[in-house]
Scaffold this motif. Structure first.
Motif, short mmCIF file in Angstrom:
data_model
loop_
_atom_site.label_atom_id
_atom_site.label_comp_id
_atom_site.label_asym_id
_atom_site.label_seq_id
_atom_site.Cartn_x
_atom_site.Cartn_y
_atom_site.Cartn_z
N PRO A 321 0.84 -1.21 0.00
CA PRO A 321 0.00 0.00 0.00
C PRO A 321 0.87 1.26 0.00
O PRO A 321 2.03 1.23 0.42
N PHE A 322 0.31 2.35 -0.48
CA PHE A 322 0.95 3.65 -0.27
C PHE A 322 0.88 3.95 1.22
O PHE A 322 0.07 3.40 1.96
N ARG A 323 1.71 4.89 1.68
CA ARG A 323 1.78 5.18 3.11
C ARG A 323 1.01 6.45 3.50
O ARG A 323 0.85 6.72 4.68
N TRP A 324 0.57 7.23 2.52
CA TRP A 324 -0.17 8.44 2.87
C TRP A 324 -1.65 8.14 3.08
O TRP A 324 -2.21 7.20 2.51
N GLY A 325 -2.27 8.96 3.94
CA GLY A 325 -3.69 8.79 4.22
C GLY A 325 -4.56 9.38 3.13
O GLY A 325 -4.16 10.30 2.42
#
Length: 380
Positions: A321-325
């Motif tokens: 997954p990407f790490r940003w919300g």
């Protein structure tokens, strides 16, 4: 595929030049509303104060789909020397929401001229994504209550990937994220006699160090917990003769899914309570800027993949997954759907960088992706 980007660069650059931060998108709302009045939509509704929900009714019944784009900017000073640079000091579109809004308008323009053959299309211009309040505001405003939505989709431009590459994965696409604030309370004393007070410094230090031990990375399963200290307070700079009586520790906490996030939050709260009791303090908690984990449904990802093939765009299956919300997770946790990325170029500055600028070259392909997803949803 047809190039649907004609005339949209001017709109994107106008949005870029006049950015507004989360919850204050009043002029952005007016500008978009005036544009949308010309596309002959079936309905234009105001949602969450500064958001817009546009409806295009299908010629016959089918799967109803919501497409979402975000409209807010960031409190970041722009360093780019371009004609359309931000006119507002300290505020700029450094995440590409000017481009996302333009894509959504291009989609509205298309459906205004080409009603969906099957199923209704809802296009959401969502405010306040950056602080996590926008999606919640849309839901709480009731704008979706009378809509029977079968699938939801959104995209985000992603720097470091080649232009127009579609990036997606099943399951977690973005993590659950929140800021947990622990407020420690004791009482002050003279700095010469700190034993007469209850200074929270020791408890805060122990809590902070223990919190960092919860960082976890399971590469094989793509599970993770990331805890980042972002801010602390203790005492007062005008009271050097006083032993502090209160303080706070602010942590951003993220995990690959919302259940894991909730588990680690409970542990952090229990730990803070234990350290507070150990040092004869009380502790209370607050949370800010909460984002639910964005979970991509397999059937929605299949539609994204099919659309990329039809649009002749490269498709990249991301392992992690990407790490940003991203607050789009509030929608995908309630209705099947998916968020996907579209490459902004390997040389594009990272998101939130002061020199970032949205690449207009991806606008037309992004619009075609959404159109094709809608069409394929009626078939697959």
């Amino acid at each position: 595929m047809e190039d649907l980007s004609a005339g949209l660069k001017v709109i994107r650059q106008h949005l870029h030049q006049y950015p507004e931060v989360s919850g204050n998108e009043y002029e952005t709302y007016k500008y978009l509303y005036n544009l949308l009045e010309r596309v002959h939509a079936d309905r234009i509704e105001t949602v969450a104060a500064t958001g817009l929900l546009v409806t295009f009714k299908g010629r016959s019944s089918g799967k109803n789909i919501l497409f979402r784009g975000d409209i807010d900017a960031l409190p970041i000073h722009e360093v780019n020397d371009v004609e359309y640079r931000s006119v507002t000091d300290g505020v700029a579109h450094k995440c590409g929401h000017d481009g996302h809004s333009t894509i959504m308008f291009g989609l509205c323009r298309y459906y205004g001229q080409n009603r969906p053959e099957e199923g209704d299309v809802y296009i959401l211009f969502q405010p306040a994504e950056e602080n996590g309040r926008g999606a919640r505001g849309v839901v709480d405003s009731g704008g979706l209550d009378d809509k029977e939505i079968d699938l939801v989709f959104a995209l985000h431009n992603v720097p470091s990937y080649s232009l127009n590459t579609i990036v997606c994965r099943e399951g977690s696409f973005t993590p659950g994220v929140t800021t947990l604030i622990a407020y420690f309370e004791g009482h002050t004393a003279h700095a010469a006699e700190p034993w007469n007070g209850h200074n929270p410094a020791a408890a805060m230090s122990e809590y902070l160090l223990a919190a960092l031990e919860n960082n976890m990375e399971d590469k094989e399963q793509h599970h993770f917990v990331t805890i980042t200290p972002v801010y602390t307070t203790l005492g007062d700079t005008s009271a050097y003769g006083t032993s502090a009586g209160s303080g706070s520790v602010h942590l951003t906490v993220r995990a690959d899914n919302s259940d894991r996030l909730e588990t680690i939050l409970n542990k952090l709260k229990n730990d803070a309570t234990s350290y507070a009791e150990k040092h004869q303090l009380t502790v209370s908690f607050g949370q800010k800027e909460t984002f639910e984990s964005n979970q991509n449904a397999p059937e929605a990802v299949a539609l994204v993949k099919a659309a990329a093939t039809i649009c002749k765009l490269p498709y990249y299956e991301k392992e992690e997954p990407f790490r940003w919300g991203e607050d789009f997770g509030l929608f995908t946790n309630r209705v099947n759907g998916a968020m996907f990325g579209i490459g902004a170029g390997e040389d594009c500055k990272p998101l939130h960088h002061p020199a970032y600028d949205f690449p207009d070259e991806i606008t037309g392909n992004a619009i075609n992706m959404f159109i094709t997803i809608q069409q394929q949803a009626q078939i697959l």
